[in-house]
Design an enzyme around this catalytic site. Structure first.
Site, mmCIF file in Angstrom:
data_model
loop_
_atom_site.group_PDB
_atom_site.id
_atom_site.type_symbol
_atom_site.label_atom_id
_atom_site.label_comp_id
_atom_site.label_asym_id
_atom_site.label_seq_id
_atom_site.Cartn_x
_atom_site.Cartn_y
_atom_site.Cartn_z
ATOM 1 C CB CYS A 91 -1.001 0.037 1.189
ATOM 2 S SG CYS A 91 -2.101 -1.517 1.183
ATOM 3 C CG HIS A 131 -1.447 4.416 5.774
ATOM 4 N ND1 HIS A 131 -1.240 4.349 4.208
ATOM 5 C CD2 HIS A 131 -1.440 3.328 6.096
ATOM 6 C CE1 HIS A 131 -1.520 3.231 3.763
ATOM 7 N NE2 HIS A 131 -1.662 2.381 5.150
ATOM 8 C CD GLU A 144 -1.097 7.670 9.648
ATOM 9 O OE1 GLU A 144 -0.407 8.422 8.700
ATOM 10 O OE2 GLU A 144 -1.779 6.903 9.559
ATOM 11 C CE LYS A 160 -5.075 4.560 2.557
ATOM 12 N NZ LYS A 160 -4.128 5.656 2.820
ATOM 13 C CG HIS A 177 -6.310 1.064 1.582
ATOM 14 N ND1 HIS A 177 -5.395 1.731 0.729
ATOM 15 C CD2 HIS A 177 -5.523 0.425 2.512
ATOM 16 C CE1 HIS A 177 -4.368 1.559 1.202
ATOM 17 N NE2 HIS A 177 -4.277 0.475 2.394
ATOM 18 C CG PHE A 202 -0.034 -5.706 4.405
ATOM 19 C CD1 PHE A 202 -0.612 -4.981 5.425
ATOM 20 C CD2 PHE A 202 -0.786 -6.930 4.071
ATOM 21 C CE1 PHE A 202 -1.785 -5.271 5.754
ATOM 22 C CE2 PHE A 202 -2.142 -6.942 4.262
ATOM 23 C CZ PHE A 202 -2.661 -6.373 5.487
#
Length: 414
Positions: A164, A304, A315, A336, A341, A402
């Site tokens: 991502c 994010h 985050e 998002k 996403h 990931f």
């Protein structure tokens, strides 16, 4: 006075769950619209899927591209071509020697539709019915290859894969290509087309997707106490990067500067972020240092913020650590919540949002946050856009993937 090594953004292109181009997407984002909707198919019934909604593309490629291109491109490449053409036109179709023009268009997963369709064909109809274009269509480098072919880009055609974070890392690599002298212009971004029953089922099995089937538009809830996972989306975002010198020579309109890039790896877990956020902190601080700005210069962050229970707060704590006392009043947006996403396309689209936020001095809102997590500790822009101050400013776009990939981009504007 601009530096020959400065890298500016002169073109923007996108196709997303909010719109078929940048203007419609940005307008919808500022209005707080959601691109998530119930899937118009029988996948949930047929396969027993626990999720029956997604942030699907707003304008189908068939409405934009000729049938000849549709047939030879995976949807991920179709989205990339649509976005790249818009970005290139928006930049004024710059005249540039092909040897000084590069492309970096990434995907986190690649041509999954082509791969799975070919497997179905093989099982059901035999090897002779598998299409000869299957491999060029499923290659993860297919989007960047097709963009390079269209533009005659010969300085390099790259496809970095970092889950991502892929879209943001593609832009970071494009910046490095220009800084190193390999290219004067780079078309960079990310794309993804994974709204297919297998990827949706796989993400659901990993317990990362929201299960709010009765409320798709309200399902992505970054920093809300009731958040339960992300909404899978699709689409592409592409930017045209130029050396400041090249852009000035041709009198190009400049949106903003990609002032700093920061990359790190957690080295911790294949899916879970490192709990202390150390890698995220290092990426953000590196990007600020690279840009030559400090926390006090930052007015906006596009987080994010996927809407997962654990990831959002890691985050938030990382941002707080980097900004310190300067965090007060920094407008934090989690877009998002509207787009879903886009996986490998997320960082590129969110870079576009960050660039436009500074260009228009307007931070986009975060929707669906009705009960903010008290641990957030940051100034979240909720429900309506927020004006940003004038003068020289900086913004951060965060992308994490990931595998422990962390990418932070610092955008600056005078």
């Amino acid at each position: 006075m601009t530096n020959v090594r400065d890298v500016v953004v002169t073109g923007l292109g996108a196709t997303t769950p909010l719109g078929g181009d940048v203007t419609s997407t940005w307008t919808a984002a500022l209005a707080g619209e959601s691109g998530a909707r119930t899937l118009d198919n029988d996948w949930a019934e047929t396969y027993g899927m626990p999720v029956n909604f997604a942030a699907t593309i707003k304008v189908k490629p068939e409405e934009v591209l000729p049938r000849t291109e549709i047939k030879r491109m995976d949807p991920s490449t179709q989205y990339a071509i649509i976005a790249a053409r818009e970005a290139w036109a928006d930049a004024g179709a710059p005249e540039v020697d092909g040897d000084r023009l590069g492309t970096v268009v990434s995907s986190g997963i690649g041509g999954i539709w082509t791969t799975l369709d070919a497997w179905d064909t093989l099982r059901e109809k035999g090897a002779r019915r598998v299409l000869p274009m299957t491999v060029p269509m499923l290659m993860p480098n297919s989007p960047t290859a097709y963009v390079s072919l269209e533009l005659g880009a010969r300085a390099g055609a790259h496809a970095l894969v970092s889950a991502c974070a892929s879209g943001s890392e593609a832009i970071a690599y494009g910046v490095e290509m220009i800084r190193s002298g390999r290219a004067d212009v780079v078309v960079a971004g990310g794309t993804e087309a994974t709204i297919h029953p297998m990827p949706i089922s796989a993400f659901a099995a990993s317990r990362t997707l929201s299960l709010r089937n009765d409320d798709p538009a309200g399902a992505s809830r970054p920093y809300d106490l009731a958040r339960d996972g992300f909404v899978i989306g699709e689409g592409a975002g592409v930017v045209v990067l130029e050396s400041a010198e090249h852009a000035a020579t041709r009198g190009a309109r400049v949106y903003a500067t990609i002032g700093g890039i920061g990359l790190s790896a957690d080295g911790y877990h294949i899916t879970s972020p490192e709990p202390t956020g150390d890698g995220q902190v290092r990426a953000m601080q590196s990007a600020l240092d690279d840009a030559g700005v400090t926390a006090s210069d930052v007015v906006h962050i596009n987080a994010h913020a996927t809407s997962t229970v654990v990831g959002d707060l890691i985050e938030a704590r990382s941002v707080s650590q980097v900004l310190g006392s300067s965090a007060d009043g920094v407008a934090l947006s989690a877009t998002k919540s509207m787009t879903g996403h886009l996986l490998g396309g997320a960082g590129a689209l969110e870079t576009i949002f960050t660039v436009l936020a500074l260009h228009e001095r307007t931070a986009p809102p975060t929707i669906n946050v009705t009960d903010p997590d008290p641990e957030l500790g940051l100034d979240l822009v909720r429900d309506a856009p927020r004006p940003l101050r004038s003068g020289p400013v900086a913004a951060i776009n965060n992308s994490f993937g990931f595998g422990g990939h962390n990418v932070a981009l610092v955008v600056t504007s005078e």
